[in-house]
Design a protein around this motif. Structure first.
Motif, PDB file in Angstrom:
ATOM      1  N   GLN A 121       6.745   2.180   4.860  1.00  0.00           N
ATOM      2  CA  GLN A 121       5.740   1.562   3.999  1.00  0.00           C
ATOM      3  C   GLN A 121       5.908   0.053   4.103  1.00  0.00           C
ATOM      4  O   GLN A 121       6.845  -0.513   3.549  1.00  0.00           O
ATOM      5  CB  GLN A 121       5.912   2.029   2.551  1.00  0.00           C
ATOM      6  CG  GLN A 121       4.881   1.445   1.589  1.00  0.00           C
ATOM      7  CD  GLN A 121       3.464   1.898   1.902  1.00  0.00           C
ATOM      8  OE1 GLN A 121       3.213   3.089   2.106  1.00  0.00           O
ATOM      9  NE2 GLN A 121       2.541   0.948   1.957  1.00  0.00           N
ATOM     10  N   LYS A 164      -1.153 -14.005   4.533  1.00  0.00           N
ATOM     11  CA  LYS A 164      -2.100 -13.578   5.560  1.00  0.00           C
ATOM     12  C   LYS A 164      -2.610 -14.744   6.394  1.00  0.00           C
ATOM     13  O   LYS A 164      -2.737 -14.634   7.623  1.00  0.00           O
ATOM     14  CB  LYS A 164      -3.274 -12.840   4.909  1.00  0.00           C
ATOM     15  CG  LYS A 164      -4.278 -12.284   5.916  1.00  0.00           C
ATOM     16  CD  LYS A 164      -5.399 -11.513   5.207  1.00  0.00           C
ATOM     17  CE  LYS A 164      -6.402 -10.961   6.221  1.00  0.00           C
ATOM     18  NZ  LYS A 164      -7.498 -10.224   5.538  1.00  0.00           N
ATOM     19  N   PRO A 222       5.626  -3.836   3.456  1.00  0.00           N
ATOM     20  CA  PRO A 222       5.444  -4.582   2.202  1.00  0.00           C
ATOM     21  C   PRO A 222       4.097  -5.304   2.184  1.00  0.00           C
ATOM     22  O   PRO A 222       3.486  -5.553   3.234  1.00  0.00           O
ATOM     23  CB  PRO A 222       6.602  -5.576   2.222  1.00  0.00           C
ATOM     24  CG  PRO A 222       6.902  -5.770   3.674  1.00  0.00           C
ATOM     25  CD  PRO A 222       6.646  -4.438   4.319  1.00  0.00           C
ATOM     26  N   ASP A 223       3.650  -5.654   0.998  1.00  0.00           N
ATOM     27  CA  ASP A 223       2.401  -6.398   0.840  1.00  0.00           C
ATOM     28  C   ASP A 223       2.606  -7.836   1.323  1.00  0.00           C
ATOM     29  O   ASP A 223       3.453  -8.560   0.803  1.00  0.00           O
ATOM     30  CB  ASP A 223       1.989  -6.389  -0.631  1.00  0.00           C
ATOM     31  CG  ASP A 223       0.696  -7.161  -0.891  1.00  0.00           C
ATOM     32  OD1 ASP A 223       0.012  -7.503   0.089  1.00  0.00           O
ATOM     33  OD2 ASP A 223       0.387  -7.422  -2.073  1.00  0.00           O
ATOM     34  N   VAL A 224       1.838  -8.243   2.323  1.00  0.00           N
ATOM     35  CA  VAL A 224       1.966  -9.590   2.884  1.00  0.00           C
ATOM     36  C   VAL A 224       0.671 -10.385   2.739  1.00  0.00           C
ATOM     37  O   VAL A 224       0.457 -11.374   3.437  1.00  0.00           O
ATOM     38  CB  VAL A 224       2.387  -9.540   4.367  1.00  0.00           C
ATOM     39  CG1 VAL A 224       3.809  -9.026   4.505  1.00  0.00           C
ATOM     40  CG2 VAL A 224       1.419  -8.690   5.181  1.00  0.00           C
ATOM     41  N   SER A 225      -0.194  -9.950   1.821  1.00  0.00           N
ATOM     42  CA  SER A 225      -1.468 -10.639   1.647  1.00  0.00           C
ATOM     43  C   SER A 225      -1.277 -12.106   1.279  1.00  0.00           C
ATOM     44  O   SER A 225      -2.108 -12.963   1.614  1.00  0.00           O
ATOM     45  CB  SER A 225      -2.309  -9.936   0.572  1.00  0.00           C
ATOM     46  OG  SER A 225      -1.594  -9.834  -0.649  1.00  0.00           O
ATOM     47  N   LYS A 226      -0.179 -12.410   0.606  1.00  0.00           N
ATOM     48  CA  LYS A 226       0.118 -13.779   0.199  1.00  0.00           C
ATOM     49  C   LYS A 226       0.242 -14.711   1.398  1.00  0.00           C
ATOM     50  O   LYS A 226      -0.041 -15.910   1.299  1.00  0.00           O
ATOM     51  CB  LYS A 226       1.415 -13.780  -0.622  1.00  0.00           C
ATOM     52  CG  LYS A 226       1.878 -15.130  -1.101  1.00  0.00           C
ATOM     53  CD  LYS A 226       3.148 -14.993  -1.913  1.00  0.00           C
ATOM     54  CE  LYS A 226       3.683 -16.356  -2.355  1.00  0.00           C
ATOM     55  NZ  LYS A 226       4.945 -16.212  -3.136  1.00  0.00           N
ATOM     56  N   GLU A 244      11.319 -13.022  -0.423  1.00  0.00           N
ATOM     57  CA  GLU A 244      10.122 -13.860  -0.342  1.00  0.00           C
ATOM     58  C   GLU A 244      10.489 -15.341  -0.355  1.00  0.00           C
ATOM     59  O   GLU A 244       9.899 -16.150   0.379  1.00  0.00           O
ATOM     60  CB  GLU A 244       9.180 -13.532  -1.501  1.00  0.00           C
ATOM     61  CG  GLU A 244       8.570 -12.140  -1.405  1.00  0.00           C
ATOM     62  CD  GLU A 244       7.581 -11.857  -2.532  1.00  0.00           C
ATOM     63  OE1 GLU A 244       7.388 -12.755  -3.386  1.00  0.00           O
ATOM     64  OE2 GLU A 244       7.010 -10.750  -2.546  1.00  0.00           O
TER      65      GLU A 244
END
Length: 548
Positions: A98, A106, A100-104, A513
């Motif tokens: 899964q 992008k 991780p969320d990397v939209s920050k 992060e």
């Protein structure tokens, strides 16, 4: 702050997060555990009674076995526990990851040096390299000339200290010499004003190139080719004696293997074909200066984070390494991989006991089979001279809680996060596939860091629990302390404190992060690491003998 931690639900030991005195009653999962001895921070104690020759489990894996019956609350030591690890076999099961969320991040970029071959550098260096140790002195002559002439030389504070002491001694005041205290300074960047777009000239002296085996010299040439081909390098000046094993032609073939269209400027000077040493050095200095004029024309450009290649390294590890710094770096690796970037995990002797997990994370059986083949060959080579991976932990590791190689390895592997393994590289092979790469190196800090950079890492994350000053000539090495005490005591070499994970101030994800944000600044040249500021330019090629 909690006083103890169970790392994995299957573990039969707890880790002390601070010193706990003997006799203390610890409540865990509804049971009362009375400590049998003083337990120092970073060390482990048992949850339940066990017999002799029973497994010790940490991080959910086998890390040792008891040498005698042990009581719950008893401390683990080298006297009552010995190394043990699970065997490994072919790849088993499908990969489940899964991201991780990397939209920050992008649309985030770093400011890098974009090379013609598609690589992007975080620094812009020129290299001066001897092909054999016989040329180390001549390289030193060039180093002195350029460092003083262009302003790349480190701070002169220690030279000034010696001059002060000499003056006091000449005055006959020996008591003043004894009482003398130098003015303390902090590391600072010293930038040259002649070539502002060049971060420095680096000199890769070594003790190889002749003697030893032909395989040693071939491996040296391959490593040096990796440095010349590296994204952080604009070009190189090569000094050759002429008669050594490490021939110029071998280096040239290694460069062609990395890039058939290789076109960086490489200036070669062979002493045995020169009119004199003076003539060779004068020509090398003049031609290198002209090459610097051209290299200085390169400037930083906005670049996607996918062009970052991060080396994952540890040295001077302690009992907190696998709890704070290593998993935080592992999360940073996962973030970068999710963004299309590359990370490199090395130190194969420090993957002992977690091989199966890594095998199962390989994206193909071909890649996993290569990992198995290299690991078994390395271990067999160590055993052939009466050693083995179990002898890897240093006295410092053991003193601070890493009493078996499997304990050390299970924590060290956390630097690789949880992402799939996209490639396995033997020593000197260059990383070309985005994602997590496994690189065969020793556990030795400098040999491993030198290899990671030689395989393309353009920045290195280096975790340490005891305080290790390791740097690299061409890649920024970010030093991360596993505990706040170290970060405070050795702040002159530490860049980031992950000890706040131990104190509960930050989660692993939050720290991961923060590390990525620091990496972006360091890659852009906005900050320079402590190792860079101190000119900590460590470089040791690995001879493929036994080095753990």
């Amino acid at each position: 702050m909690n006083t103890y931690l169970q790392i994995h639900p299957n573990d039969n030991v707890l880790v002390a997060l601070q010193d706990i005195p003997a006799g203390t009653h610890v409540s865990f999962n509804g049971q009362d555990i009375q400590l049998q001895q003083n337990i120092s921070a970073k060390h482990k104690f048992l949850i339940n009674d066990i017999d002799g020759n029973e497994p010790i489990t940490m991080y959910g894996v086998l890390v040792g076995k008891s040498t005698r019956p042990l009581k719950k609350g008893e401390s683990l030591t080298t006297e009552n526990v010995v190394h043990d690890a699970n065997a490994f076999h072919e790849k088993d099961g499908a990969i489940q990851w899964q991201a991780p969320d990397v939209s920050k991040w992008k649309n985030a970029t770093f400011m890098g040096y974009q090379r013609e071959d598609g690589q992007v550098g975080t620094r812009n260096y020129w290299l001066v390299i001897p092909l054999v140790f016989c040329e180390n002195r001549n390289v030193g002559v060039i180093k002195t000339a350029f460092e003083k002439g262009l302003g790349f030389s480190p701070a002169e504070v220690y030279n000034e200290q010696v001059q002060d002491l000499v003056a006091l001694y000449k005055s006959g005041n020996i008591d003043a010499v004894k009482q003398y205290e130098a003015e303390n300074i902090t590391a600072t960047d010293k930038r040259n004003i002649i070539f502002p777009n060049i971060d420095g000239i680096k000199f890769l002296t070594h003790e190889g190139g002749c003697g030893g085996t032909r395989q040693d010299s071939d491996a040296l040439c391959a490593l040096l080719a990796g440095y010349i081909h590296h994204s952080n390098v604009a070009g190189a000046t090569i000094l050759s004696l002429g008669c050594q094993h490490a021939q110029v032609s071998i280096l040239q073939e290694a460069l062609k293997k990395l890039n058939p269209k290789f076109n960086k400027p490489v200036l070669v000077y062979e002493q045995q074909k020169s009119a004199s040493e003076f003539a060779m050095l004068s020509a090398a200095i003049k031609d290198t200066f002209l090459a610097l004029v051209e290299a200085n024309k390169q400037t930083r450009q906005p670049t996607p984070l996918s062009k970052l290649v991060i080396g994952l390294e540890c040295g001077g590890s302690d009992g907190f390494s696998g709890i704070s710094a290593n998993p935080a770096v592992g999360h940073t690796s996962d973030l970068l991989v999710a963004l299309g970037g590359t990370s490199i995990l090395s130190e194969f002797p420090e993957l002992c006991g977690v091989e199966q997990e890594l095998i199962n994370r390989c994206v193909t059986e071909e890649i996993s089979d290569k990992f198995i083949r290299i690991m078994r060959a390395y271990e067999n080579q160590a055993q052939s001279v009466g050693s083995g991976f179990y002898m890897n932990p240093s006295p410092g590791n053991i003193k601070d809680g890493l009493i078996t190689d499997a304990i050390k390895s299970a924590g060290a592997a956390k630097k690789g996060g949880t992402s799939p393994v996209t490639d396995v590289l033997d020593y000197t092979e260059y990383a070309t596939k985005p994602g997590l790469n496994l690189l065969c190196t020793p556990g030795n800090d400098v040999e491993s860091t030198s290899a990671e950079v030689g395989s393309g890492a353009n920045i290195v994350l280096f975790t340490t629990g005891l305080g290790t000053p390791t740097g690299n000539p061409i890649a920024p090495v970010v030093k991360l302390a596993t505990n706040t005490r170290l970060a405070t005591r050795m702040k002159d070499i530490i860049d980031i404190n992950t000890g706040t994970i131990i104190s509960g101030e930050h989660s692993i994800a939050e720290m991961g992060e923060q590390i990525l944000e620091y990496v972006i600044k360091a890659a852009s040249g906005e900050v320079h690491t402590k190792a860079e500021q101190l000119n900590q330019d460590d470089f040791i090629p690995w001879k493929r003998g036994v080095s753990l």
